[in-house]
Write an enzyme that holds these catalytic residues in place. Structure first.
Site, mmCIF file in Angstrom:
data_model
loop_
_atom_site.group_PDB
_atom_site.id
_atom_site.type_symbol
_atom_site.label_atom_id
_atom_site.label_comp_id
_atom_site.label_asym_id
_atom_site.label_seq_id
_atom_site.Cartn_x
_atom_site.Cartn_y
_atom_site.Cartn_z
ATOM 1 N N CYS A 21 0.697 -1.114 -0.096
ATOM 2 C CA CYS A 21 0.174 0.039 -0.050
ATOM 3 C C CYS A 21 0.916 1.135 -0.062
ATOM 4 O O CYS A 21 1.898 1.259 0.609
ATOM 5 C CB CYS A 21 -0.848 -0.078 1.216
ATOM 6 S SG CYS A 21 -2.207 -1.151 1.275
ATOM 7 N N CYS B 299 -3.551 0.190 -3.295
ATOM 8 C CA CYS B 299 -4.157 0.480 -1.918
ATOM 9 C C CYS B 299 -3.525 1.652 -1.425
ATOM 10 O O CYS B 299 -2.215 1.910 -1.569
ATOM 11 C CB CYS B 299 -4.281 -0.574 -0.936
ATOM 12 S SG CYS B 299 -2.808 -1.468 -0.678
#
Length: 377
Positions: free
Chosen positions: A118, A199
């Site tokens: 992420c 993400c």
């Protein structure tokens, strides 16, 4: 009667001959003007783009082993490079290259996929070289080409052919010849999966020096990746709009195409920010253009009356580590007071240095980026 039959037979033979001549002419014309027709002697179909890269198998396997050894050793336990090559080969060998589907590549995608951290996904459009120079210097960020899948197949080409050996080394179809060619389908499929995996905070590097606009709906980013980012997984999208050093400033963050991109993303419930010439990336551009005005610590326009006044009064005692920008100039008798801010990274620092003739050395030199010359306390 016999004469009549002979005339009928002659007409029939003439008609057949004319039909055969028309068919031969049609075949000849098709072979000349239509792409992808099979040449005489079992030669491969002819297209307008470069053919399959020579030694493709060795290149793919070498890149796979190199990636696992040097970039992502943890993947080595679960990744079979030979199976990856076989899955690619079976996706296109002996097939008409205009009939490629995303399903052909699914086994390959599954074998070569791995998690993307992420906050580390970097998308790009028309900034290929700059984006990858940045990921090489900031190893935490990943473009698609920095993943195993993209790393193995970046810059190579491939396509099949119905005739032996099943691989066309002479030519492959361009996108204009057929949309469903092996290269286009592969990169669209891989880009879709890369976007779906993103993400946290996502970065997008676009080119603000392109006259047609930084955001293009026809690009892979504009047509595939934008619509496969997941708003439930992505907390923010940061747009870095870069301009060529010394090049045209065709569009800024307030430009037409960027506003269109923002509307698309806002409709999908994303939070968006945009920054012109993100400084860490611009510094990479300045490595190749160190003397350009855009690459100075502060542009010459920052050299304002405040700096000029300070240099006039205290010039012999100081040298500048950064230019100064006038914030406020007050004349209130003696001593004269100046309020200035130090310019760092082309923007004024928030640290203000208020000085007077009596307190200049200890206060101003301590709080600013101004360096004292030898012998000055």
């Amino acid at each position: 009667m016999p004469g009549s039959r002979r005339r009928q037979r002659g007409v029939l033979l003439a008609g057949i001959a004319l039909l055969l001549a028309a068919l031969v002419l049609a075949v000849v014309l098709a072979s000349v003007f239509m792409p992808g027709r099979e040449a005489a002697g079992g030669r491969p179909l002819r297209w307008q783009d470069r053919g399959t890269t020579r030694n493709l198998r060795e290149i793919v396997l070498g890149r796979c082993y190199s990636y696992l050894a040097e970039r992502h050793p943890a993947l080595g336990r679960d990744t079979d490079c030979l199976k990856i090559w076989e899955s690619l080969k079976y996706a296109f060998i002996y097939k008409n290259p205009c009939n490629t589907t995303a399903e052909d590549y699914q086994p390959l995608m599954e074998l070569a996929s791995h998690p993307i951290p992420c906050n580390k996904s970097l998308f790009w459009s028309k900034t290929n070289d700059l984006a990858h120079r940045y990921t090489k210097s900031s190893h935490g960020f990943l473009t698609l080409e920095d993943t195993l899948l993209g790393y193995m197949f970046d810059g190579v080409s491939w396509c099949g052919d119905p005739s032996a050996p099943g691989i066309n080394y002479e030519s492959c179809p361009k996108r204009s010849e057929c949309e469903s060619n092996p290269g286009s389908v592969f990169w669209k499929t891989a880009s879709k999966r890369f976007a779906e995996a993103a993400c946290g905070v996502v970065q997008v590097m676009l080119n603000g020096s392109i006259e047609a606009g930084a955001f293009r709906s026809s690009s892979i980013f504009g047509s595939i990746e934008v619509f496969n980012l997941n708003p439930d997984k992505v907390s923010e999208i940061q747009i870095w709009l870069m301009h060529d050093i010394g090049g045209p400033q065709s569009e800024s963050c307030s430009g037409h195409s960027i506003q269109r991109l923002k509307r698309i993303l806002e409709e999908r419930n994303f939070t968006i920010t945009c920054e012109d010439d993100y400084r860490p990336v611009q510094l990479l551009q300045c490595v190749r253009n160190p003397d350009h005005e855009d690459c100075r610590l502060c542009p010459s326009s920052m050299e304002t009356p405040c700096l000029q006044a300070l240099m006039k009064e205290y010039g012999p005692a100081i040298s500048m580590g950064g230019d100064l920008k006038k914030n406020d100039l007050k004349l209130s008798g003696k001593p004269t007071a100046y309020t200035c801010v130090v310019c760092m990274d082309r923007t004024p620092s928030k640290t203000h240095s208020v000085v007077s003739s009596g307190a200049f050395a200890p206060a101003f030199l301590k709080r600013s980026r101004v360096r004292a010359l030898p012998g000055i306390s």
